[in-house]
Design a protein around this motif. Structure first.
Motif, PDB file in Angstrom:
ATOM      1  N   GLU A 179       1.124  -1.627  -0.021  1.00  0.00           N
ATOM      2  CA  GLU A 179       0.032   0.457   0.408  1.00  0.00           C
ATOM      3  C   GLU A 179       0.915   1.333  -0.015  1.00  0.00           C
ATOM      4  O   GLU A 179       0.737   2.305  -0.820  1.00  0.00           O
ATOM      5  CB  GLU A 179      -1.011  -0.179   1.151  1.00  0.00           C
ATOM      6  CG  GLU A 179      -2.151  -1.024   1.131  1.00  0.00           C
ATOM      7  CD  GLU A 179      -2.918  -0.591  -0.110  1.00  0.00           C
ATOM      8  OE1 GLU A 179      -3.352   0.315  -0.429  1.00  0.00           O
ATOM      9  OE2 GLU A 179      -3.252  -1.558  -0.691  1.00  0.00           O
ATOM     10  N   GLN A 180       2.000   1.615   0.726  1.00  0.00           N
ATOM     11  CA  GLN A 180       2.968   2.315   0.402  1.00  0.00           C
ATOM     12  C   GLN A 180       3.630   2.314  -0.448  1.00  0.00           C
ATOM     13  O   GLN A 180       4.230   3.571  -0.987  1.00  0.00           O
ATOM     14  CB  GLN A 180       4.020   2.743   2.142  1.00  0.00           C
ATOM     15  CG  GLN A 180       3.529   2.173   3.148  1.00  0.00           C
ATOM     16  CD  GLN A 180       4.722   2.070   4.385  1.00  0.00           C
ATOM     17  OE1 GLN A 180       4.730   0.561   3.958  1.00  0.00           O
ATOM     18  NE2 GLN A 180       4.908   2.716   4.916  1.00  0.00           N
ATOM     19  N   GLN A 181       3.639   1.315  -1.208  1.00  0.00           N
ATOM     20  CA  GLN A 181       4.264   1.781  -2.608  1.00  0.00           C
ATOM     21  C   GLN A 181       3.212   2.210  -3.250  1.00  0.00           C
ATOM     22  O   GLN A 181       3.883   2.640  -4.711  1.00  0.00           O
ATOM     23  CB  GLN A 181       4.555   0.212  -3.590  1.00  0.00           C
ATOM     24  CG  GLN A 181       5.961  -0.138  -2.496  1.00  0.00           C
ATOM     25  CD  GLN A 181       6.575  -1.692  -3.384  1.00  0.00           C
ATOM     26  OE1 GLN A 181       5.852  -2.216  -3.872  1.00  0.00           O
ATOM     27  NE2 GLN A 181       7.472  -2.616  -3.089  1.00  0.00           N
ATOM     28  N   LYS A 182       2.033   1.660  -3.853  1.00  0.00           N
ATOM     29  CA  LYS A 182       1.007   2.514  -4.397  1.00  0.00           C
ATOM     30  C   LYS A 182       0.453   3.996  -4.034  1.00  0.00           C
ATOM     31  O   LYS A 182       0.813   4.686  -4.878  1.00  0.00           O
ATOM     32  CB  LYS A 182      -0.071   1.748  -4.267  1.00  0.00           C
ATOM     33  CG  LYS A 182      -0.353   0.541  -4.443  1.00  0.00           C
ATOM     34  CD  LYS A 182      -1.538  -0.196  -4.738  1.00  0.00           C
ATOM     35  CE  LYS A 182      -1.736  -1.743  -5.629  1.00  0.00           C
ATOM     36  NZ  LYS A 182      -1.159  -1.694  -7.097  1.00  0.00           N
ATOM     37  N   MET A 183       1.475   4.513  -3.004  1.00  0.00           N
ATOM     38  CA  MET A 183       1.247   5.876  -2.920  1.00  0.00           C
ATOM     39  C   MET A 183       2.322   6.719  -2.984  1.00  0.00           C
ATOM     40  O   MET A 183       2.153   7.862  -3.395  1.00  0.00           O
ATOM     41  CB  MET A 183       0.925   5.706  -0.682  1.00  0.00           C
ATOM     42  CG  MET A 183      -0.726   5.249  -0.570  1.00  0.00           C
ATOM     43  SD  MET A 183      -0.518   5.063   1.197  1.00  0.00           S
ATOM     44  CE  MET A 183      -0.203   7.088   1.783  1.00  0.00           C
ATOM     45  N   GLU A 184       3.387   5.868  -2.986  1.00  0.00           N
ATOM     46  CA  GLU A 184       5.034   6.486  -3.741  1.00  0.00           C
ATOM     47  C   GLU A 184       4.542   6.547  -4.570  1.00  0.00           C
ATOM     48  O   GLU A 184       4.818   7.610  -5.614  1.00  0.00           O
ATOM     49  CB  GLU A 184       5.517   5.556  -3.292  1.00  0.00           C
ATOM     50  CG  GLU A 184       6.307   5.766  -1.931  1.00  0.00           C
ATOM     51  CD  GLU A 184       6.444   7.071  -1.022  1.00  0.00           C
ATOM     52  OE1 GLU A 184       7.525   8.352  -2.384  1.00  0.00           O
ATOM     53  OE2 GLU A 184       6.473   7.205   0.162  1.00  0.00           O
ATOM     54  N   ILE A 185       4.625   5.604  -5.799  1.00  0.00           N
ATOM     55  CA  ILE A 185       4.529   5.445  -7.277  1.00  0.00           C
ATOM     56  C   ILE A 185       2.774   7.031  -7.472  1.00  0.00           C
ATOM     57  O   ILE A 185       3.290   7.755  -9.059  1.00  0.00           O
ATOM     58  CB  ILE A 185       4.191   4.297  -7.612  1.00  0.00           C
ATOM     59  CG1 ILE A 185       4.627   3.405  -7.140  1.00  0.00           C
ATOM     60  CG2 ILE A 185       3.447   4.099  -8.715  1.00  0.00           C
ATOM     61  CD1 ILE A 185       5.016   1.604  -7.988  1.00  0.00           C
ATOM     62  N   ALA A 186       1.738   6.395  -7.290  1.00  0.00           N
ATOM     63  CA  ALA A 186       1.086   7.799  -7.139  1.00  0.00           C
ATOM     64  C   ALA A 186       1.537   9.571  -6.925  1.00  0.00           C
ATOM     65  O   ALA A 186       0.767  10.187  -7.788  1.00  0.00           O
ATOM     66  CB  ALA A 186      -0.746   7.944  -6.531  1.00  0.00           C
ATOM     67  N   GLU A 187       2.268   9.313  -6.074  1.00  0.00           N
ATOM     68  CA  GLU A 187       2.539  11.112  -6.085  1.00  0.00           C
ATOM     69  C   GLU A 187       4.088  11.041  -6.979  1.00  0.00           C
ATOM     70  O   GLU A 187       4.048  12.133  -7.536  1.00  0.00           O
ATOM     71  CB  GLU A 187       3.394  10.506  -4.298  1.00  0.00           C
ATOM     72  CG  GLU A 187       3.561  12.550  -3.875  1.00  0.00           C
ATOM     73  CD  GLU A 187       4.197  12.204  -2.571  1.00  0.00           C
ATOM     74  OE1 GLU A 187       5.067  12.942  -2.546  1.00  0.00           O
ATOM     75  OE2 GLU A 187       4.126  11.634  -2.144  1.00  0.00           O
ATOM     76  N   ILE A 188       4.940  10.024  -7.236  1.00  0.00           N
ATOM     77  CA  ILE A 188       5.828  10.274  -8.323  1.00  0.00           C
ATOM     78  C   ILE A 188       4.506  10.713  -9.586  1.00  0.00           C
ATOM     79  O   ILE A 188       5.579  11.675 -10.089  1.00  0.00           O
ATOM     80  CB  ILE A 188       6.798   9.235  -8.072  1.00  0.00           C
ATOM     81  CG1 ILE A 188       8.182   9.709  -8.286  1.00  0.00           C
ATOM     82  CG2 ILE A 188       6.784   8.499  -8.925  1.00  0.00           C
ATOM     83  CD1 ILE A 188       8.725  11.067  -7.593  1.00  0.00           C
ATOM     84  N   LEU A 189       4.738   9.856  -9.938  1.00  0.00           N
ATOM     85  CA  LEU A 189       3.738   9.999 -11.060  1.00  0.00           C
ATOM     86  C   LEU A 189       2.592  10.991 -11.102  1.00  0.00           C
ATOM     87  O   LEU A 189       2.588  11.612 -12.356  1.00  0.00           O
ATOM     88  CB  LEU A 189       2.707   8.570 -12.077  1.00  0.00           C
ATOM     89  CG  LEU A 189       2.966   7.142 -11.729  1.00  0.00           C
ATOM     90  CD1 LEU A 189       2.482   6.132 -11.754  1.00  0.00           C
ATOM     91  CD2 LEU A 189       3.776   7.608 -13.035  1.00  0.00           C
ATOM     92  N   LYS A 190       2.337  11.719 -10.507  1.00  0.00           N
ATOM     93  CA  LYS A 190       1.556  12.691 -10.153  1.00  0.00           C
ATOM     94  C   LYS A 190       2.960  14.127 -10.468  1.00  0.00           C
ATOM     95  O   LYS A 190       2.468  15.736 -11.474  1.00  0.00           O
ATOM     96  CB  LYS A 190       0.479  13.141  -8.370  1.00  0.00           C
ATOM     97  CG  LYS A 190       0.014  14.626  -8.965  1.00  0.00           C
ATOM     98  CD  LYS A 190      -0.740  14.559  -7.863  1.00  0.00           C
ATOM     99  CE  LYS A 190      -1.863  15.776  -7.723  1.00  0.00           C
ATOM    100  NZ  LYS A 190      -2.847  15.600  -6.549  1.00  0.00           N
ATOM    101  N   LEU A 191       3.876  13.806  -9.780  1.00  0.00           N
ATOM    102  CA  LEU A 191       4.064  15.219 -10.170  1.00  0.00           C
ATOM    103  C   LEU A 191       5.135  14.970 -11.735  1.00  0.00           C
ATOM    104  O   LEU A 191       5.488  15.882 -12.140  1.00  0.00           O
ATOM    105  CB  LEU A 191       5.882  14.874  -8.940  1.00  0.00           C
ATOM    106  CG  LEU A 191       6.030  15.002  -7.440  1.00  0.00           C
ATOM    107  CD1 LEU A 191       7.320  14.389  -7.622  1.00  0.00           C
ATOM    108  CD2 LEU A 191       5.721  16.382  -8.255  1.00  0.00           C
ATOM    109  N   ILE A 192       5.573  13.988 -11.628  1.00  0.00           N
ATOM    110  CA  ILE A 192       5.824  14.332 -13.852  1.00  0.00           C
ATOM    111  C   ILE A 192       4.982  14.296 -15.119  1.00  0.00           C
ATOM    112  O   ILE A 192       4.894  13.901 -15.855  1.00  0.00           O
ATOM    113  CB  ILE A 192       6.807  12.983 -14.231  1.00  0.00           C
ATOM    114  CG1 ILE A 192       5.817  11.823 -13.977  1.00  0.00           C
ATOM    115  CG2 ILE A 192       7.924  12.874 -12.829  1.00  0.00           C
ATOM    116  CD1 ILE A 192       6.255  10.310 -14.386  1.00  0.00           C
TER     117      ILE A 192
END
Length: 224
Positions: free
Chosen positions: A120-133
């Motif tokens: 779940e933490q991985q998914k949150m980190e990935i969602a955050e970085i994809l939003k940033l880029i």
């Protein structure tokens, strides 16, 4: 804050009985949250300097201090762990895994970098970085369906998803047109500042130097 220091760095390559000194006593200091660009003609030693700084090949002499630790005294396993946890890498080509989606590329990086995050933490980190880029709408896409600029954005996201302290970028815009090059450099600069990363970049494109905080010119194995 100084995070990375190179002192009297030398590199000699020997072919048969001929020895050629590629780096001739380089001194370099990198500051947190700043971009340092290495420029110079082909054969000036800039890519050699970057790969040695990143722990991808050994120096012949000199000292490399990362966070106060002397990398030149470390074992290969110690350096490997630093590369996995504290360093990020972006190259001229994106080198994405063709059979993995954008989201899966980033998941794989989190796993190999030993962040030990739960799913779940991985998914949150990935969602955050994809939003940033700006790529959240492309998370299920495969590399073949992405443009060159999109692939490089994913490569950058993959390089920083584990929150490294230093980003090493070797000609990150060389395969892109002018507009996409500027987009990628805007992204690298924004991420360097917002995530407080230290970026060391090799480039031959003078237009990209406006994004750097410091410019070091390499010539004949020396830094000017």
């Amino acid at each position: 804050m100084t995070i990375f220091t190179i002192s009297e760095l030398r590199k000699t390559f020997t072919t048969g009985e001929v020895a050629e000194e590629i780096l001739k006593g380089i001194d370099l200091t990198l500051q947190q949250g700043e971009i340092t660009a290495l420029v110079g003609a082909s054969g000036s030693g800039k890519s050699t300097l970057l790969t040695i700084a990143a722990g991808l090949q050994p120096a012949s002499d000199g000292k490399i201090l990362f966070n106060g630790r002397n990398m030149t005294d470390m074992s290969q396993e110690q350096i490997r762990k630093i590369r996995a946890s504290d360093f990020g890498f972006v190259f001229q080509s994106a080198h994405l895994v063709p059979f993995l989606t954008v989201e899966e590329q980033l998941t794989l990086m989190l796993e190999v970098s030993e962040t030990k995050l739960k799913k779940e933490q991985q998914k949150m980190e990935i969602a955050e970085i994809l939003k940033l880029i700006g790529m959240e709408h492309r998370k299920s896409a495969y590399p073949a369906s992405l443009s060159g600029g999109e692939r490089q954005r994913v490569a950058i996201a993959r390089a920083i998803i584990h929150k490294p302290k230093i980003l090493f970028a070797d000609e990150p815009t060389a395969s892109l047109d002018s507009k996409r090059s500027k987009d990628v450099m805007e992204l690298i600069r924004n991420l360097t500042k917002t995530m407080n990363i230290t970026t060391l970049m090799v480039t031959h494109d003078e237009e990209m130097l406006s994004y750097a905080d410091h410019i070091i010119t390499m010539k004949d194995g020396l830094a000017e």
